[in-house]
Design an enzyme around this catalytic site. Structure first.
Site, PDB file in Angstrom:
ATOM      1  N   HIS A  85       0.854  -1.187   0.000  1.00 28.12           N
ATOM      2  CA  HIS A  85       0.000   0.000   0.000  1.00 28.12           C
ATOM      3  C   HIS A  85       0.889   1.236   0.000  1.00 28.12           C
ATOM      4  O   HIS A  85       1.982   1.217   0.535  1.00 28.12           O
ATOM      5  CB  HIS A  85      -0.885   0.000   1.256  1.00 28.12           C
ATOM      6  CG  HIS A  85      -1.842   1.146   1.298  1.00 28.12           C
ATOM      7  ND1 HIS A  85      -3.044   1.142   0.626  1.00 28.12           N
ATOM      8  CD2 HIS A  85      -1.769   2.353   1.899  1.00 28.12           C
ATOM      9  CE1 HIS A  85      -3.668   2.277   0.813  1.00 28.12           C
ATOM     10  NE2 HIS A  85      -2.914   3.041   1.587  1.00 28.12           N
ATOM     11  N   ASP A 164     -15.705   2.382   5.221  1.00 25.36           N
ATOM     12  CA  ASP A 164     -14.608   3.327   4.986  1.00 25.36           C
ATOM     13  C   ASP A 164     -14.957   4.288   3.858  1.00 25.36           C
ATOM     14  O   ASP A 164     -14.688   5.484   3.941  1.00 25.36           O
ATOM     15  CB  ASP A 164     -13.306   2.583   4.670  1.00 25.36           C
ATOM     16  CG  ASP A 164     -12.194   3.578   4.338  1.00 25.36           C
ATOM     17  OD1 ASP A 164     -11.860   4.388   5.215  1.00 25.36           O
ATOM     18  OD2 ASP A 164     -11.706   3.583   3.202  1.00 25.36           O
ATOM     19  N   ARG A 171     -15.639  12.442   6.159  1.00 24.50           N
ATOM     20  CA  ARG A 171     -14.463  13.137   6.727  1.00 24.50           C
ATOM     21  C   ARG A 171     -13.998  14.242   5.790  1.00 24.50           C
ATOM     22  O   ARG A 171     -13.654  15.347   6.215  1.00 24.50           O
ATOM     23  CB  ARG A 171     -13.317  12.139   6.941  1.00 24.50           C
ATOM     24  CG  ARG A 171     -13.477  11.252   8.141  1.00 24.50           C
ATOM     25  CD  ARG A 171     -12.564  10.033   8.017  1.00 24.50           C
ATOM     26  NE  ARG A 171     -11.158  10.379   7.939  1.00 24.50           N
ATOM     27  CZ  ARG A 171     -10.210   9.580   7.430  1.00 24.50           C
ATOM     28  NH1 ARG A 171     -10.547   8.382   6.971  1.00 24.50           N
ATOM     29  NH2 ARG A 171      -8.969   9.956   7.394  1.00 24.50           N
ATOM     30  N   SER A 186      -8.634   3.551   8.406  1.00 23.04           N
ATOM     31  CA  SER A 186      -9.092   3.561   7.020  1.00 23.04           C
ATOM     32  C   SER A 186      -8.173   2.690   6.148  1.00 23.04           C
ATOM     33  O   SER A 186      -8.628   1.815   5.394  1.00 23.04           O
ATOM     34  CB  SER A 186      -9.107   5.011   6.517  1.00 23.04           C
ATOM     35  OG  SER A 186      -9.185   5.072   5.130  1.00 23.04           O
ATOM     36  N   LYS A 190      -9.004  -1.559   4.815  1.00 23.92           N
ATOM     37  CA  LYS A 190      -9.059  -1.977   3.400  1.00 23.92           C
ATOM     38  C   LYS A 190      -8.069  -3.101   3.125  1.00 23.92           C
ATOM     39  O   LYS A 190      -8.353  -4.024   2.362  1.00 23.92           O
ATOM     40  CB  LYS A 190      -8.759  -0.788   2.487  1.00 23.92           C
ATOM     41  CG  LYS A 190      -9.954   0.143   2.373  1.00 23.92           C
ATOM     42  CD  LYS A 190      -9.656   1.325   1.489  1.00 23.92           C
ATOM     43  CE  LYS A 190      -8.701   2.256   2.136  1.00 23.92           C
ATOM     44  NZ  LYS A 190      -8.877   3.656   2.018  1.00 23.92           N
TER      45      LYS A 190
END
Ligand code: URA
Length: 425
Positions: A85, A164, A171, A186, A190
């Site tokens: 990620h 999310d 947000r 968050s 995922k």
């Protein structure tokens, strides 16, 4: 059994008390179903933003969001699925290079990626700029591709951590994105929902990143490692710089072209360092080599012998993409106008801010301002210089790829304002 109530949950967080697992589960489940109004969720999110969350709350929030939709089971593919990620950046084509490269060394890659929004690009948009490439296949075909060739890269399914998606949009709309526990939960939710057991996370830091300071980036990394431990996931975080775009190209098919050239041995130095750093750790987590330096050598070897490139071609073919574009990069559609930006003086480049260059590429049509915008795969900016390079008067610093002359003119004017040239590095 206690009847849970959103007003009491808001009150508790407002008064700096710790929420229980049940309360967090209740909030996430009911908000996802649409049983809690946005104004109440907003109040809770603002209270979290102001008062923070304990580690236990953050790990509860992570798991609740991960379980708000489908949680992928990938252990039938391998015990050692390693995910990757990035917290995002400009010119970030790392996944396109890194994942086929480590797959060519035996790392099993089952990767779901996101689309770009705003000035940061998304891997899925880049993959889709390859004609025919299907990012939208079902889970069975996704797994079948991984079984067959050891890699599949697709888009996140609609039902991946839906809590999310909803909370992130909320947000964003109330200016509460930048909360450490909310960012951690968050990202981690995922990754967990997409079946990862081990995760290498690139935490970008600088002008074009979420985290502007190294101190914040380190804190985010520490938090993700801690929460990873609490939810039984091995997490390695690597901090990388995002003050200027990564590599030279910014824009969808422009970045695919740069990624393919990289796999064929033409490696911009900054991009090479990021790919090697992340990849050597992925190989280690996959149990295929403990020595990070040796792992980097193996990666470079698979660039030289063409195995990384061959894996990329195999992946594109398996996903339905037309490999003639990869084999002949000139086939990618070009923008109508390719405008050179010429330096107005000579000296060392001292600033090429990633965020502003990302915004310019987005303005040319390479990105989306809002979620449903269409993107233009052929446009963007290709630098010919990096920070620290010497540039002569009248030498090209970058090319603007545009389908609109007015937009190109504006970007050219803006580029002169943000590109700084000085007498020393
Ligand atoms: N990236 C995410 O996926 N979520 C955040 O909250 C911030 C960055």
């Amino acid at each position: 059994m206690k009847i849970l109530n959103i007003l009491e949950i808001i009150e508790k967080k407002r008064d700096k008390k710790e929420l229980s697992t049940e309360e967090i589960n209740f909030f996430i489940e009911e908000y996802t179903k649409g049983n809690i109004a946005d104004y109440q969720a907003s109040a809770l999110i603002m209270a979290i933003y102001l008062n923070g969350m304990t580690e236990k709350e953050t790990s509860d929030m992570t798991m609740a969001m991960a379980k708000s939709g489908e949680v992928l089971e990938l252990s039938d593919l391998s015990e050692n699925i390693v995910d990757k990620h990035s917290t995002g950046g400009v010119g970030d084509k790392v996944s396109l290079i890194l994942l086929p490269l480590v797959a060519s060394l035996g790392v099993i890659v089952a990767k779901m990626s996101g689309r770009g929004l705003g000035f940061t690009g998304g891997t899925v948009d880049k993959l889709e700029s390859i004609p025919g490439y299907r990012t939208n296949i079902g889970i069975d075909e996704f797994k079948e591709n991984v079984r067959k060739i050891g890699i599949s890269m697709i888009s996140q399914t609609a039902n991946l951590a839906p809590a999310d998606k909803k909370l992130y949009a909320l947000r964003d709309s109330i200016n509460c994105v930048e909360s450490m526990p909310l960012i951690v939960s968050s990202i981690m939710s995922k990754k967990i929902a997409s079946g990862a057991q081990k995760i290498v996370i690139e935490v970008t830091v600088g002008n074009g990143a979420f985290m502007k300071s190294e101190e914040d980036a380190k804190k985010l990394a520490e938090e993700m490692i801690k929460i990873g431990k609490m939810v039984n996931r091995e997490v390695v975080c690597i901090l990388t710089k995002m003050d200027e775009p990564l590599g030279f190209a910014v824009g969808n098919n422009l970045e695919v072209i740069e990624a393919v050239k990289f796999l064929k041995g033409d490696m911009p130095e900054d991009l090479k360092q990021v790919v090697l750093e992340l990849g050597s750790n992925m190989i280690k987590l996959a149990g295929l080599g403990n020595d990070l330096e040796k792992n980097k050598e193996m990666m470079l070897e698979n660039i030289s012998n063409g195995k990384g490139y061959a894996k990329f071609i195999e992946m594109v073919k398996t996903q339905g993409g037309d490999i003639s574009y990869i084999e002949n990069l000139d086939k990618f559609p070009k923008s109508k106008f390719i405008v050179p930006i010429l330096s107005k003086n000579s000296g060392y480049i001292t600033n090429l801010p990633a965020k502003e260059i990302g915004e310019m590429a987005c303005f040319l049509g390479a990105g989306r301002i809002s979620k449903d915008d269409k993107i233009d795969n052929s446009v963007g900016i290709v630098l010919t210089k990096k920070v620290g390079d010497f540039v002569k008067n009248n030498e090209v610093i970058a090319y603007i790829h545009s389908n609109d002359t007015e937009k190109a003119k504006k970007v050219e004017k803006d580029f002169y304002e943000i590109c700084e040239i000085g007498n020393s590095r």
